[in-house]
Design an enzyme around this catalytic site. Sequence first.
Site, short mmCIF file in Angstrom:
data_model
loop_
_atom_site.label_atom_id
_atom_site.label_comp_id
_atom_site.label_asym_id
_atom_site.label_seq_id
_atom_site.Cartn_x
_atom_site.Cartn_y
_atom_site.Cartn_z
CG ASP A 109 -1.81 1.22 1.31
OD1 ASP A 109 -2.44 1.55 0.29
OD2 ASP A 109 -1.87 1.87 2.37
CB SER A 110 0.21 4.80 -0.59
OG SER A 110 -0.87 4.95 0.30
CE1 TYR A 166 2.89 5.76 -3.06
CE2 TYR A 166 1.82 3.93 -4.20
CZ TYR A 166 2.93 4.46 -3.56
OH TYR A 166 4.06 3.69 -3.42
CB CYS A 197 -3.17 0.48 -2.49
SG CYS A 197 -3.21 2.22 -2.95
CB THR A 246 -4.76 4.92 -5.06
OG1 THR A 246 -5.58 5.51 -4.05
CG2 THR A 246 -4.26 5.99 -6.00
CD GLU A 250 0.02 6.75 6.08
OE1 GLU A 250 1.09 6.69 6.72
OE2 GLU A 250 -0.46 5.77 5.49
CB CYS A 287 -9.36 4.82 0.63
SG CYS A 287 -7.71 5.20 1.26
CG HIS A 325 -5.00 5.07 4.54
ND1 HIS A 325 -4.45 4.57 3.38
CD2 HIS A 325 -3.96 5.55 5.26
CE1 HIS A 325 -3.14 4.75 3.39
NE2 HIS A 325 -2.81 5.35 4.53
#
Length: 278
Positions: free
Chosen positions: A10-11, A42, A73, A75, A154, A187, A189
């Site tokens: 993942d980012s 990202y 992810c 994205t 994050e 997403c 997250h």
Amino acid sequence: MDNRPIGFFDSGLGGLTCIPNLMKLLPKEKIIYFGDTARTPYGSKATSTIRSFSRQIADFLVKQDVKMIVIACNTVSATCLSDLQRRYPDVPVVGIIQPAAERITKICSTMNKIGIIGTKVTIQSGAYKELIHKLNDEMEIYETPCPAFVPLIEEGIIQNDIMDLTIKYYMDDFILENRLDTMVLGCTHYPLIRSNIKRLYPSLRIINPSEEIVYSIKRILKERDMLAGDFQFENVFYASDLSENFVNMIERIFHEEEVKVKFKNLELEAVEEKIDEI
Ligand code: DGL
């Protein structure tokens, strides 16, 4: 039987939300995770940038001899899935959106009003709508990007008023104007703010693709006779920047699972060099 690890990436830390689900369903599997914390997010970057980052990470995972690559992810799944599948014809590459689309069309009907929230890139790609409509073109889908969620998550800004206000900023009108009854967390997250969303909109049904993807992983490994046969205890979590939040999040996610995790702070660019040294 195949005891090699499954590679996830993942980012950043979002893809970690898939891992407890995988460990519950397939406890024998070993995991190598890569979170690109140095270059997250990202979701507002150009596709060409996302593609080159994803190739670097997937190359790294393939060098670790993973038996499968899981794009944890949305994205990257929305923009680079077929590129990565072409790049590694011998390694199954699984994206997160297709399993989610299958689940949505299974549990929702044309009576539902379904909202998709995700990064700018995911929403602009139209990948969710396209894959859902391939399965049922009468589904009523509404989409909106929520670009501030990932940086806040994050940073660990989750259970507080700032996050709640940000959720309301993006979602109040979106839900009200479209009379949504279902929300897809597009997403990886976002499951980390699922409880905030549930508290703010208690009647909303929430669909979490981080839960759905593990069933696809199981099905593909089973079909290819690649499920692990022995218990594998050492999962490895790499981050291109080993931020305090990444470490805290791993502790938070795995606290109750009592799993052994090993941290390695490898800068992407230095990965090959360090492996050669070993
Ligand atoms: N967790 C990611 C996703 O599922 C990426 C978020 C980002 O880096 O913007 O889309």
